[in-house]
Design a protein around this motif. Structure first.
Motif, mmCIF file in Angstrom:
data_model
loop_
_atom_site.group_PDB
_atom_site.id
_atom_site.type_symbol
_atom_site.label_atom_id
_atom_site.label_comp_id
_atom_site.label_asym_id
_atom_site.label_seq_id
_atom_site.Cartn_x
_atom_site.Cartn_y
_atom_site.Cartn_z
ATOM 1 N N SER A 114 0.820 -1.209 0.000
ATOM 2 C CA SER A 114 0.000 0.000 0.000
ATOM 3 C C SER A 114 0.856 1.262 0.000
ATOM 4 C CB SER A 114 -0.914 0.001 1.230
ATOM 5 O OG SER A 114 -1.603 1.225 1.331
ATOM 6 N N PHE A 135 -6.411 -1.092 9.013
ATOM 7 C CA PHE A 135 -5.723 -0.802 7.762
ATOM 8 C C PHE A 135 -6.542 -1.310 6.579
ATOM 9 C CE2 PHE A 135 -2.455 -1.658 4.533
ATOM 10 C CZ PHE A 135 -1.718 -0.490 4.567
ATOM 11 N N HIS A 162 -8.650 0.880 3.392
ATOM 12 C CA HIS A 162 -8.489 0.643 1.957
ATOM 13 C C HIS A 162 -9.818 0.325 1.283
ATOM 14 C CE1 HIS A 162 -4.247 0.634 2.907
ATOM 15 N NE2 HIS A 162 -4.013 0.720 1.612
ATOM 16 N N ALA A 204 -5.131 4.975 7.286
ATOM 17 C CA ALA A 204 -4.367 3.749 7.037
ATOM 18 C C ALA A 204 -2.949 3.880 7.572
ATOM 19 C CB ALA A 204 -4.342 3.445 5.538
#
Length: 392
Positions: A18, A78, A82, A101
């Motif tokens: 990410s 997290f 997303h 995040a």
């Protein structure tokens, strides 16, 4: 190295994917949300700022938390961030999800870095850090290029969904592989928070963290805006972005692996050799960016040098902050992400100059030059000390 350490690396792989994936997605995000590429680039800074804010705060709070519960909670938060990012049509909302995040990522890394050093003998902190960071470097090899291909074929939102899904097996691994119990119980007699904070205020530690931040700023300045260089300056198709990202990732894996073997006992040679080579490499990449073979070769080399130098400096932070066992990880995380926040912001300002797409590469060289100049000017401060010299 123990199995729980490798399970932590799996989770770091998901988070590293990410953190780095925007390098291959910025043009599509900018087009979809009607912003400029430079504006989209601040998503990288939003993530880094969240890491900076979150690392020390969560590390302080997590001193009495169960490590397994906190790690599990962070990775699930997290994943949720997303999922929200994948469905939003608003750039401010996407910006906010990146910040959230990052807070979760910061908390995870702060706890994971502290946990990793307790899973190995005291003289193997560098190797433990190398295993943990292998999750990040593997992400640059497989996760980020894979995300770039997925984004090219199905759109950038599919990549966000993929990262959210990737967090689920990592969460299961944490649940099964990390022992339950409170952090305090595994660190009996640990220092009070005030004593740990006092350890972190020493000049030498602050200087090494600054050097680490500058090296990481250079890394993110060039890496974040690599896609326009590949497709614009080099004239390659979008699929070559993934090739460049793979090469950068392979280089970073090699750099972390070699540095992990050397940084415990021989940090000086890594920095003395790697620093000047890194300084030369960024301008060389800018000058030769219109030659695809040279571009791809230098992307590999810069990945190796950037991560070798950066991981060695952060290892020295862990040694220097040995008297702050729960806050040392947050120090290392914050130092890295100060650089990750500042680097893309500096690089974005160069895109509208005569340098164009190559501006970020020149700014990377400038940041490394500043780091080496500071290391030279304050070499007596760095070399001072008795048992835990930062640079030998």
């Amino acid at each position: 190295m123990s199995l729980p350490l490798y399970l932590l690396a799996v989770a770091v792989f998901a988070m590293g994917t990410s953190e780095f994936m925007l390098a291959g997605l910025l043009p599509d995000i900018a087009s979809d949300l009607n912003v400029t590429v430079g504006t989209a680039g601040v998503l990288t800074s939003a993530f880094a700022i969240g890491m900076i804010v979150g690392a020390p705060l969560v590390a302080a709070l997590a001193r009495r938390w169960s490590r397994r519960s906190s790690l599990l909670g962070f990775i699930l938060a997290f994943a949720a961030a997303h999922a929200v990012g994948a469905i939003t049509t608003s750039f401010p909302v996407l910006f906010a999800t990146r910040f959230v995040a990052a807070l979760a990522n910061a908390g995870f890394l702060a706890v994971a870095l502290a946990a990793a050093t307790t899973l190995v003998s005291p003289d193997k902190k560098g190797r433990a850090l190398a295993v943990l960071l292998s999750g990040t470097t593997t992400a640059t090899i497989a996760g980020v290029p894979g995300g770039s291909v997925l984004g090219t074929l199905l759109g950038w939102r599919a990549t966000f969904w993929a990262v959210a899904a990737l967090c689920l097996p990592a969460a299961l691994g944490i649940l099964k592989g990390i022992p339950a119990g409170r952090a305090k119980e595994r660190m009996p007699g640990g220092p009070a928070l005030r004593a740990e904070l006092a350890q972190l205020a020493r000049r030498r530690l602050l200087l090494v963290m600054l050097l680490g931040a500058l090296v990481n700023a250079a890394t993110f300045a060039g890496f974040t805006f690599l896609a326009p260089v590949v497709t614009g300056t080099a004239g390659l198709s979008e699929l070559w972005i993934s090739v460049a990202l793979v090469l950068f990732g392979i280089g970073s894996f090699a750099g972390v692996t070699v540095a992990g073997r050397l940084s415990d006992q021989h940090p000086g040679p890594v920095i003395a050799v790697g620093g000047p080579l890194l300084l030369v490499g960024w301008p060389a990449l800018a000058v030769l960016a219109d030659k695809p073979l040279a571009l791809l070769a230098l992307v590999f080399i810069q990945g190796a040098l950037s991560f070798a130098l950066g991981s060695t400096l952060i290892t020295r932070v862990l040694y220097e902050a040995a008297g702050a066992p729960t806050m040392a990880g947050s120090c290392a995380t914050a130092a890295l992400n100060v650089g990750a926040a500042v680097g893309p912001l500096i690089a974005a300002t160069t895109l509208s100059t005569a340098a164009g797409n190559l501006g970020p590469l020149w700014s990377s060289g400038f940041l490394v030059a500043v780091a080496l100049l500071l290391a030279f000017l304050f070499r007596t401060v760095i070399a001072a000390g008795r048992s835990t010299e930062v640079l030998q």
